[in-house]
Design an enzyme around this catalytic site. Structure first.
Site, PDB file in Angstrom:
ATOM      1  N   ASP A  11       0.825  -1.183  -0.043  1.00  0.00           N
ATOM      2  CA  ASP A  11       0.095  -0.166  -0.167  1.00  0.00           C
ATOM      3  C   ASP A  11       0.841   1.222  -0.150  1.00  0.00           C
ATOM      4  OD1 ASP A  11      -2.397   1.568   0.527  1.00  0.00           O
ATOM      5  OD2 ASP A  11      -1.775   1.840   2.483  1.00  0.00           O
ATOM      6  N   SER A  12       0.558   2.394  -0.112  1.00  0.00           N
ATOM      7  CA  SER A  12       1.027   3.728  -0.221  1.00  0.00           C
ATOM      8  C   SER A  12       1.480   3.904   1.364  1.00  0.00           C
ATOM      9  CB  SER A  12       0.310   4.848  -0.571  1.00  0.00           C
ATOM     10  OG  SER A  12      -0.870   4.823   0.418  1.00  0.00           O
ATOM     11  N   CYS A  74      -4.361  -1.413  -2.116  1.00  0.00           N
ATOM     12  CA  CYS A  74      -4.565   0.138  -1.891  1.00  0.00           C
ATOM     13  C   CYS A  74      -5.500   0.356  -3.266  1.00  0.00           C
ATOM     14  CB  CYS A  74      -3.240   0.876  -2.241  1.00  0.00           C
ATOM     15  SG  CYS A  74      -3.230   2.408  -3.069  1.00  0.00           S
ATOM     16  N   GLU A 156      -2.756   8.133   8.906  1.00  0.00           N
ATOM     17  CA  GLU A 156      -1.378   7.959   8.927  1.00  0.00           C
ATOM     18  C   GLU A 156      -0.904   8.486  10.393  1.00  0.00           C
ATOM     19  OE1 GLU A 156       1.144   6.764   6.846  1.00  0.00           O
ATOM     20  OE2 GLU A 156      -0.165   5.987   5.584  1.00  0.00           O
ATOM     21  N   CYS A 188     -10.947   3.319   0.277  1.00  0.00           N
ATOM     22  CA  CYS A 188      -9.559   3.387   0.457  1.00  0.00           C
ATOM     23  C   CYS A 188      -9.127   2.611   1.584  1.00  0.00           C
ATOM     24  CB  CYS A 188      -9.352   5.130   0.577  1.00  0.00           C
ATOM     25  SG  CYS A 188      -7.682   5.422   1.266  1.00  0.00           S
ATOM     26  N   HIS A 190      -7.256   2.975   3.821  1.00  0.00           N
ATOM     27  CA  HIS A 190      -6.843   3.648   5.142  1.00  0.00           C
ATOM     28  C   HIS A 190      -8.102   4.256   6.042  1.00  0.00           C
ATOM     29  CE1 HIS A 190      -2.922   4.880   3.275  1.00  0.00           C
ATOM     30  NE2 HIS A 190      -2.561   5.246   4.378  1.00  0.00           N
TER      31      HIS A 190
HETATM   32  N1  DGL Z   1      -4.699   3.314   0.987  1.00  0.00           N
HETATM   33  C1  DGL Z   1      -4.802   3.917  -0.284  1.00  0.00           C
HETATM   34  C2  DGL Z   1      -5.993   3.441  -1.002  1.00  0.00           C
HETATM   35  O1  DGL Z   1      -6.632   2.543  -0.773  1.00  0.00           O
HETATM   36  C3  DGL Z   1      -4.117   5.107  -0.678  1.00  0.00           C
HETATM   37  C4  DGL Z   1      -3.944   6.445   0.249  1.00  0.00           C
HETATM   38  C5  DGL Z   1      -3.237   7.475  -0.370  1.00  0.00           C
HETATM   39  O2  DGL Z   1      -1.857   7.247  -0.437  1.00  0.00           O
HETATM   40  O3  DGL Z   1      -3.731   8.389  -0.781  1.00  0.00           O
HETATM   41  O4  DGL Z   1      -6.754   4.178  -1.916  1.00  0.00           O
END
Ligand code: DGL
Length: 279
Positions: A11-12, A74, A156, A188, A190
């Site tokens: 993931d990011s 992600c 984060e 997302c 996150h």
């Molecule tokens: N967790 C990521 C997603 O599912 C991206 C969050 C990000 O880096 O903007 O889209």
């Protein structure tokens, strides 16, 4: 014969841990390697080409760890880079959009579905397309999309359930509530970290979809169907980040409900040359 190579998950940043946690819960006998590209996050505000380039480097890093499968944990990378990764990866690749869309369609009763995601996922239009495809038999399916970029920074930062998260959620989610959704996709990875806050703001009667649960079942099924399950004899958990390892661990360990016995190692992945895949 068992295949004891690990499953690679990226993931990011820390968001993909919401997918990893479900994978570990469902198939604990599988080893895993997690990479969070915290040093280059967020992906959701980057251009298509940058997201593809970063995702290819993430893929190459995981391949260097001899994984048997790559999970793109992600949505931003899944919507922008899945096709490219599928084409160039040496191992099978699982994305997170369709499992989430499927779960949303199954959950809705009134046919009104909300999708909250990063700017890059919303503007790709692919999540909406996936929900429409999966829900083609629902008469009068209505979808609203809303980008909530600040949720990624809140996640984060570890500010999941405080006043700031609450106020931010109220502002982003007002139009989604107004639309009358009964199902809200956390599109997302996150966002499930903020699920309590999002759930409070949306109120009872709105089902939140965390695609990690559906993704874990897709992963398990794929491994079964292709004889790739491990025998569970030596399960390992490796964690890598492109930013500060301590910071990563401070968030990851409590969320996963376990210490990270081998620690987290900091790595750089921009050394992987992906130019030939970008053409
Ligand atoms: N967790 C990521 C997603 O599912 C991206 C969050 C990000 O880096 O903007 O889209």
């Amino acid at each position: 014969m068992a295949d004891n190579r690990p499953i690679g998950v990226f993931d990011s940043g820390i968001g993909g841990l919401t997918v990893l946690r479900e994978i570990i819960a469902r198939i604990p006998s599988e080893s895993t390697v997690y990479f969070g590209d915290d040093g280059r996050a967020p992906y959701g505000s980057k251009s298509h080409d940058t997201i593809v380039e970063y995702s290819l480097q993430d893929m190459m890093f995981l391949e260097s760890k001899d994984v048997k499968m790559i999970v793109i944990a992600c949505n931003t990378a899944s919507t922008h880079a899945y096709e490219v990764l599928k084409k160039h990866s040496k191992v099978p690749v699982v994305e997170v959009v369709y499992p989430g869309a499927k779960a949303a369609v199954k959950a809705t009763r009134n046919g009104r579905v909300g999708i909250i995601a990063t700017n890059a996922t919303v503007s790709s239009g692919l999540y909406e397309k996936a929900v429409k495809e999966e829900g083609k038999n629902i008469r009068d399916l209505k979808i609203i999309q809303q980008a909530c970029p600040l949720f990624v920074s809140l996640a984060e930062e570890g500010w999941w359930n405080d006043d700031i998260a609450h106020l931010t959620a109220e502002r982003y989610l007002a139009p989604v509530k107004e639309f009358g959704v009964d199902t809200l996709v956390l599109a997302c990875t996150h966002y499930p970290l903020l699920a309590r806050t999002i759930g409070d703001v949306m109120g009872d009667g709105v089902t939140l979809i965390n695609s990690g649960i559906s993704v874990a079942s897709v992963v398990e099924q794929y491994l079964k169907d292709n004889n790739l399950l491990s025998d569970g004899s030596s399960v390992t958990r490796e964690f890598y980040t492109s930013d500060d390892a301590k910071r990563f661990e401070n968030v990851a360990a409590p969320f996963l409900g376990r210490g990270l016995p081998n620690g987290t190692r900091k790595v750089t992945v921009d050394r992987f040359d992906v130019s030939e895949y970008m053409r």
